[in-house]
Write an enzyme that holds these catalytic residues in place. Structure first.
Site, PDB file in Angstrom:
ATOM      1  N   ARG A 207       6.871  55.768   8.018  1.00  0.00           N
ATOM      2  CA  ARG A 207       7.833  56.857   8.124  1.00  0.00           C
ATOM      3  C   ARG A 207       7.277  58.053   7.355  1.00  0.00           C
ATOM      4  NH1 ARG A 207       9.599  54.461  11.823  1.00  0.00           N
ATOM      5  NH2 ARG A 207      11.763  53.777  12.219  1.00  0.00           N
ATOM      6  N   GLU A 236       9.857  65.553  11.136  1.00  0.00           N
ATOM      7  CA  GLU A 236       9.528  65.527  12.562  1.00  0.00           C
ATOM      8  C   GLU A 236      10.811  65.566  13.403  1.00  0.00           C
ATOM      9  OE1 GLU A 236       8.922  60.957  13.832  1.00  0.00           O
ATOM     10  OE2 GLU A 236       7.411  61.596  12.367  1.00  0.00           O
ATOM     11  N   HIS A 253       3.867  60.329  16.178  1.00  0.00           N
ATOM     12  CA  HIS A 253       4.693  59.126  16.002  1.00  0.00           C
ATOM     13  C   HIS A 253       4.571  58.202  17.217  1.00  0.00           C
ATOM     14  CE1 HIS A 253       8.583  57.553  13.888  1.00  0.00           C
ATOM     15  NE2 HIS A 253       7.816  56.563  14.308  1.00  0.00           N
TER      16      HIS A 253
END
Length: 380
Positions: A207, A236, A253
């Site tokens: 993360r 993000e 991601h």
């Protein structure tokens, strides 16, 4: 029964059409009005599911097709008697493939042998634990930091300080926890980053806020010897453009975005919903996964193991493609940049996992056989 779902969850119809109506929405746009009449809510990590979203709705089951649960308000679920399920381990193999591909790229850039580096894995859950097993199988030296598992199991775990000070490569695989006994928010901050060894490599595919992005940016401005690989970002889909430019590899991601992993996540939530409703499963993932474009590789027993490792990993996945696509998408316009981030994820090309790759050896080579086994390939 009404199911409200993130439009980017794969195989929605195949798994869930038998339960009732499915309404699809962009995950970041889901609001209280969207879910008001829903019985079932299916999301990904981009949707914050809490009291503000669910209060006053009919939702009694929430499924997230992801490993992490930091976007779910589990305390509220308990208060409101809402059942839930995540998909633990669904994309673990995809993340391992991402890390291996990144290591190969960094090794070529620095001209070093991967077998001679010391690896530090922070977080030994579904993803980190699998990475540790692969690295051990390859015969590489690995140190592991996981205070929760250390407290529960004992064993040869080490402190974060030891990882930072002794490891050439650090790969982060922790959930995001802002509180509790072992918070992971800004787990690597200015103090930890300042202790990185000369020529260190840092990989974050967990993360974004696990690493203080501002502190990392300042470090990379000051130390050209350090390589950073970031798949996740603070804030993000907004990205720190200067930090992205300083990273050796950067992506939106997608570390766990293998076709197998994404569809496995949907299958796990389907199974959990069947248990919640008390019905038998009617659909099996094995019947839905397509045959890989590359199903088998043949190696001669005399093949150099380092070359074989690179060939097998890159036959399945090469992160440099995602890095190039991501850099082309970056924009000084915040709105365009956020939209591009989500579009790259929404239209991500099919990518398979190395565990689906069969390897045929011409002749006998215990070393190559062990390498294939460590990677998770199947000798045929």
């Amino acid at each position: 029964m009404l199911i409200v779902a993130d439009e980017n969850i794969p195989l929605l119809d195949a798994f869930f059409q038998g339960f009732g109506e499915i309404r699809r929405y962009p995950g970041r746009s889901l609001d209280a009005a969207s879910v008001k009449d829903a019985d079932i809510l299916l999301v990904r990590s981009v949707t914050k599911v809490d009291r503000q979203l669910l209060e006053g709705s009919r939702v009694r089951f929430v499924g997230t097709c992801t490993i992490g649960t930091d976007h779910l308000d589990l305390d509220y679920f308990a208060q409101a008697s809402i059942s839930w399920s995540s998909a633990p381990g669904c994309n673990a193999r995809g993340v391992v493939d991402y890390v291996l591909g990144s290591l190969l790229t960094l090794a070529e850039l620095d001209g070093v042998a991967l077998a001679e580096r010391v690896y530090g894995v922070v977080g030994a859950g579904e993803v980190g634990g699998r990475l540790v097993r692969v690295l051990h199988g390859l015969g590489w030296k690995v140190l592991v930091c996981d205070p929760l598992r250390q407290a529960a199991e004992g064993g040869d775990y080490v402190s974060l300080e030891t990882i930072v000070q002794q490891c050439d490569v650090i790969s982060l695989h922790t959930p995001l926890q802002r509180g509790g006994e072992h918070p992971t928010w800004h787990l690597l901050g200015p103090a930890q980053l300042a202790q990185l060894r000369p020529g260190a490599w840092l990989v974050n595919a967990s993360r974004g806020p696990v690493v203080d992005n501002i502190a990392l940016r300042e470090l990379l401005l000051d130390r050209e010897d350090v390589h950073a690989v970031l798949d996740v970002w603070e804030g993000e889909p907004q990205v720190d453009l200067q930090l992205a430019d300083l990273c050796t590899l950067a992506s939106p991601h997608i570390a766990g975005y293998s076709l197998d992993g994404r569809q496995r996540g949907t299958a796990q939530i389907y199974q959990a919903l069947c248990r919640f409703l008390g019905v038998d499963e009617q659909v099996q993932l094995a019947d839905l996964l397509p045959r890989p474009a590359l199903a088998q590789v043949e190696l001669d027993a005399s093949t150099d193991p380092a070359w074989a490792l690179a060939t097998l990993c890159r036959a399945v996945y090469d992160p440099r493609r995602d890095d190039a696509d991501f850099r082309r998408s970056l924009s000084d316009d915040p709105q365009l940049q956020r939209a591009a981030f989500d579009q790259l994820r929404k239209h991500y090309p099919p990518r398979r996992e190395i565990e689906g790759l069969a390897v045929r050896l011409r002749g006998e080579s215990p070393q190559l056989a062990q390498l294939v086994s460590a990677l998770g390939g199947a000798l045929v």
